[in-house]
Motif scaffolding. Structure first.
Motif, PDB file in Angstrom:
ATOM      1  N   ALA A 189       0.815  -1.216   0.000  1.00 18.87           N
ATOM      2  CA  ALA A 189       0.000   0.000   0.000  1.00 18.87           C
ATOM      3  C   ALA A 189       0.847   1.263   0.000  1.00 18.87           C
ATOM      4  O   ALA A 189       0.387   2.325  -0.422  1.00 18.87           O
ATOM      5  CB  ALA A 189      -0.935  -0.008   1.211  1.00 18.87           C
ATOM      6  N   GLY A 190       2.085   1.160   0.452  1.00 15.76           N
ATOM      7  CA  GLY A 190       2.974   2.316   0.468  1.00 15.76           C
ATOM      8  C   GLY A 190       3.798   2.464  -0.790  1.00 15.76           C
ATOM      9  O   GLY A 190       4.647   3.348  -0.880  1.00 15.76           O
ATOM     10  N   GLY A 191       3.580   1.568  -1.777  1.00 15.97           N
ATOM     11  CA  GLY A 191       4.307   1.649  -3.035  1.00 15.97           C
ATOM     12  C   GLY A 191       5.670   0.980  -3.020  1.00 15.97           C
ATOM     13  O   GLY A 191       6.417   1.071  -3.994  1.00 15.97           O
ATOM     14  N   GLU A 192       6.009   0.294  -1.929  1.00 19.11           N
ATOM     15  CA  GLU A 192       7.290  -0.409  -1.855  1.00 19.11           C
ATOM     16  C   GLU A 192       7.239  -1.685  -2.693  1.00 19.11           C
ATOM     17  O   GLU A 192       6.260  -2.431  -2.649  1.00 19.11           O
ATOM     18  CB  GLU A 192       7.614  -0.780  -0.402  1.00 19.11           C
ATOM     19  CG  GLU A 192       7.676   0.396   0.559  1.00 19.11           C
ATOM     20  CD  GLU A 192       8.979   1.156   0.450  1.00 19.11           C
ATOM     21  OE1 GLU A 192       9.823   0.776  -0.385  1.00 19.11           O
ATOM     22  OE2 GLU A 192       9.152   2.128   1.203  1.00 19.11           O
ATOM     23  N   ASN A 193       8.310  -1.950  -3.465  1.00 21.64           N
ATOM     24  CA  ASN A 193       8.440  -3.207  -4.209  1.00 21.64           C
ATOM     25  C   ASN A 193       9.161  -4.230  -3.336  1.00 21.64           C
ATOM     26  O   ASN A 193      10.312  -4.004  -2.931  1.00 21.64           O
ATOM     27  CB  ASN A 193       9.216  -2.992  -5.502  1.00 21.64           C
ATOM     28  CG  ASN A 193       8.415  -2.207  -6.524  1.00 21.64           C
ATOM     29  OD1 ASN A 193       7.190  -2.129  -6.437  1.00 21.64           O
ATOM     30  ND2 ASN A 193       9.082  -1.624  -7.494  1.00 21.64           N
ATOM     31  N   ILE A 194       8.506  -5.351  -3.085  1.00 26.50           N
ATOM     32  CA  ILE A 194       9.048  -6.348  -2.159  1.00 26.50           C
ATOM     33  C   ILE A 194       9.138  -7.701  -2.860  1.00 26.50           C
ATOM     34  O   ILE A 194       8.126  -8.218  -3.339  1.00 26.50           O
ATOM     35  CB  ILE A 194       8.151  -6.482  -0.908  1.00 26.50           C
ATOM     36  CG1 ILE A 194       7.964  -5.110  -0.240  1.00 26.50           C
ATOM     37  CG2 ILE A 194       8.745  -7.483   0.072  1.00 26.50           C
ATOM     38  CD1 ILE A 194       6.868  -5.100   0.802  1.00 26.50           C
ATOM     39  N   PRO A 195      10.327  -8.302  -2.938  1.00 27.60           N
ATOM     40  CA  PRO A 195      10.453  -9.646  -3.521  1.00 27.60           C
ATOM     41  C   PRO A 195      10.050 -10.717  -2.506  1.00 27.60           C
ATOM     42  O   PRO A 195      10.754 -10.927  -1.512  1.00 27.60           O
ATOM     43  CB  PRO A 195      11.941  -9.742  -3.861  1.00 27.60           C
ATOM     44  CG  PRO A 195      12.614  -8.787  -2.932  1.00 27.60           C
ATOM     45  CD  PRO A 195      11.631  -7.709  -2.606  1.00 27.60           C
ATOM     46  N   PRO A 196       8.928 -11.406  -2.703  1.00 31.35           N
ATOM     47  CA  PRO A 196       8.474 -12.373  -1.695  1.00 31.35           C
ATOM     48  C   PRO A 196       9.427 -13.541  -1.501  1.00 31.35           C
ATOM     49  O   PRO A 196       9.529 -14.083  -0.402  1.00 31.35           O
ATOM     50  CB  PRO A 196       7.120 -12.842  -2.239  1.00 31.35           C
ATOM     51  CG  PRO A 196       7.169 -12.564  -3.699  1.00 31.35           C
ATOM     52  CD  PRO A 196       8.008 -11.340  -3.851  1.00 31.35           C
ATOM     53  N   GLN A 197      10.141 -13.940  -2.567  1.00 24.85           N
ATOM     54  CA  GLN A 197      11.025 -15.097  -2.437  1.00 24.85           C
ATOM     55  C   GLN A 197      12.146 -14.841  -1.441  1.00 24.85           C
ATOM     56  O   GLN A 197      12.610 -15.764  -0.769  1.00 24.85           O
ATOM     57  CB  GLN A 197      11.593 -15.480  -3.804  1.00 24.85           C
ATOM     58  CG  GLN A 197      10.546 -16.072  -4.736  1.00 24.85           C
ATOM     59  CD  GLN A 197      11.100 -16.387  -6.104  1.00 24.85           C
ATOM     60  OE1 GLN A 197      12.189 -15.949  -6.457  1.00 24.85           O
ATOM     61  NE2 GLN A 197      10.354 -17.138  -6.888  1.00 24.85           N
TER      62      GLN A 197
END
Length: 585
Positions: free
Chosen positions: A455-463
């Protein structure tokens, strides 16, 4: 090898040249009772010729597709080389593939012949659904009951004995590197599978490329563990090993890996990270349970316990652990090879420190499959290594890894739009996000399409998050979500044996909650706030191939997990604090 790989015109010709060079040498081994029985190269080659001749007797021509759907065995390897030797095209399919996907593949590739494991596989669909006459369907074992009319793979050999050998030699001589060799349907994590077209030259050039980093030599023994229908196993432990003069021993099944290693005495084992994760957990657990001064010596020497380390203690601990581990794994193990998914850097560093290196690589079906690998003598834990020397690789402005060269696929079968999307001026768009360090080593951060945008626009790699969680001995599986949410959530399946050992045979739900919360927080302690898992729920069962939440190479199918556990995920995404009964923590 009789000739360098770049002089070999086709995969079948390469196999037969290897067999002719050392006809009495061991080429393959299979388990029989408590030991492994060897097959000589001359016998292997003779069976390839007979089965190839049988396919010619059926009228198969160059480019005809043959669907091969069976479990790992030397028989599988012989059949694959027989198909390729006559210019036909192998379409390998996992024997436990779902009926829906199988029906799609049959319609897409229109095979001229079916080679199945047994009549139980054939019975999974109505006879008319296979779309092919019974006389072109062969079972590894004989048909029984209502399927008694189906012939066996041995019958195919008998059929081949009636063919003039000159016809086989003529067909073999006509197969070139540019000929289509195989259509490999990606099991995928979303949508319908796509048929990746690889020619003989694609596969041969890939073997040439990875040999620069992973030394495979004639006479070495490799244990084949992963499904042969998967391009990673087929490209390395199958094509690479057979053409380069190695001995291939077949594990009975993944669950018997340690037992089979002890009996087969391999020098090389190629597997996916989950195998090394389980081996690491088992070894670490045994060390932590070791009592007395010996336990303290080993744990402190290996950095698993705080305390004073005496001069020579580290070297002694390593030698004691490695000597015992090598004996348990057959006594001759030199190194492992890992691919198919990211390997936790701490696990790679642990085994490297012990003197049992894990050569981690990176690839995909569309690249035949290896794209990059760590050189055996210069392993960087946390990296997938350098691009193969016969490939060009770069990282695009958006972080996507691009690669081109002789091992890149011809395209997708019957799918020009997908081909155009994946290949641009010869560059394969991998869909993976990565970066190159100062020494030219590649680091994979995530799949381009799997990135979570919170929701904050952060790109997060789940792996990255999942890999850390599953490195914890108390967590067997973890799947992370968080698109458009203010926090990350996870579905977790615990390592119940350890949980019960810690909390008793019937632990209270709150006790399990507190235990896993501690381990989740510890695993992610050094990550920023937006990469912390704020809420999690327990999966009622482990992700598996049967329900479609796991691929045959043990990769999580994220979309299928989300669909199957939609209600559980919804409970995690609610703003309110979950009730004790909904198992969301």
């Amino acid at each position: 090898m009789a000739r360098p790989l770049h002089h070999i015109p086709s995969l079948g010709a390469g196999l037969l040249a290897r067999c002719a060079q050392d006809p009495t040498g061991i080429i393959a081994l299979e388990r029989s009772g408590d030991r492994y029985v060897a097959t000589k190269a001359a016998d292997f080659a003779a069976r390839v010729r007979r089965r190839a001749s049988g396919l010619l007797q059926l009228g198969l021509g160059t480019g005809d597709r043959v669907l091969l759907m069976a479990r790992n065995a030397m028989d599988w390897a012989i059949m694959d080389f027989a198909i390729l030797s006559i210019g036909a095209v192998t379409v390998p399919v996992y024997p436990n593939f779902g009926q829906r996907e199988l029906h799609y593949i049959l319609g897409d590739c229109a095979p001229s012949c079916l080679l199945l494991q047994d009549d139980s596989v054939y019975a999974r669909m109505a006879p008319q659904a296979w779309g092919i006459a019974a006389e072109r369907i062969f079972l590894r074992g004989s048909g029984s009951g209502e399927h008694s009319e189906l012939r066996s793979w041995t019958d195919l050999e008998h059929l081949g004995e009636m063919l003039n050998p000159a016809r086989f030699q003529e067909r073999l001589a006509g197969v070139e590197r540019a000929n289509l060799a195989t259509i490999v349907y990606t099991s995928g994590t979303t949508g319908w599978p796509k048929g990746v077209m690889l020619n003989h030259g694609n596969i041969l050039s890939n073997i040439e490329g990875f040999l620069s980093y992973v030394p495979l030599r004639a006479g070495q023994r490799v244990l084949s563990v992963l499904p042969l229908s998967h391009v990673f196993e087929r490209g390395t432990s199958h094509f690479g090993a057979y053409l380069l003069g190695l001995e291939v021993a077949y594990a009975e099944r993944p669950e018997t890996l340690l037992r089979d290693m002890a009996a087969a005495h391999p020098e090389i084992v190629i597997a996916v990270p989950r195998v090394f994760q389980l081996l690491h957990q088992r070894l670490r657990r045994n060390l932590m349970e070791r009592r007395g001064w010996t336990g303290h010596l080993l744990r402190r020497g290996l950095g698993l316990e705080k305390g004073r380390v005496l001069p020579g203690q580290r070297a002694l601990a390593r030698r004691l652990v490695v000597d015992k581990l090598r004996r348990q794994l057959g006594g001759k193990l030199r190194y492992f090879v890992s691919g198919g998914a990211p390997l936790e850097p701490a696990i790679a560093a642990f085994f490297l420190d012990l003197g049992l290196p894990i050569v981690e690589g990176y690839g995909m079906t569309e690249a035949s499959p290896v794209i990059a690998a760590n050189p055996l003598d210069a392993i960087h834990p946390g990296s997938v290594g350098r691009f193969l020397p016969n490939l060009e690789g770069r990282v695009a402005e958006d972080g996507e890894i691009l690669v081109r060269g002789p091992s890149i696929m011809m395209g997708y079968w019957n799918n020009p739009s997908a081909t155009a999307e994946a290949l641009d001026a010869g560059w394969l768009h991998t869909g993976d996000i990565g970066e190159l360090d100062a020494e030219g080593y590649l680091h994979i951060t995530d799949r381009k399409k799997d990135l979570i945008v919170n929701a904050g626009g952060e790109n997060i790699p789940p792996q990255k998050i999942e890999m850390r969680l599953m490195a914890d001995p108390y967590i067997e599986q973890a799947v992370v979500f968080g698109d458009r949410l203010p926090y990350l959530v996870a579905l977790v399946y615990p390592q119940w044996d350890l949980v019960h050992e810690k909390l008793g045979s019937e632990p209270g739900e709150r006790d399990v909650q507190r235990l896993l919360r501690q381990h989740i927080d510890a695993a992610l302690a050094d990550l920023p706030a937006f990469e912390q898992v704020r809420r999690f729920a327990l999966l009622p069962e482990a992700c598996n191939e049967v329900d479609g939440t796991l691929t045959p190479t043990l990769k999580i199918r994220r979309r299928q997990v989300a669909e199957r556990y939609a209600e559980l995920l919804t409970s995690l995404e609610r703003d309110s604090v979950s009730r004790p009964g909904d198992r969301a923590y």
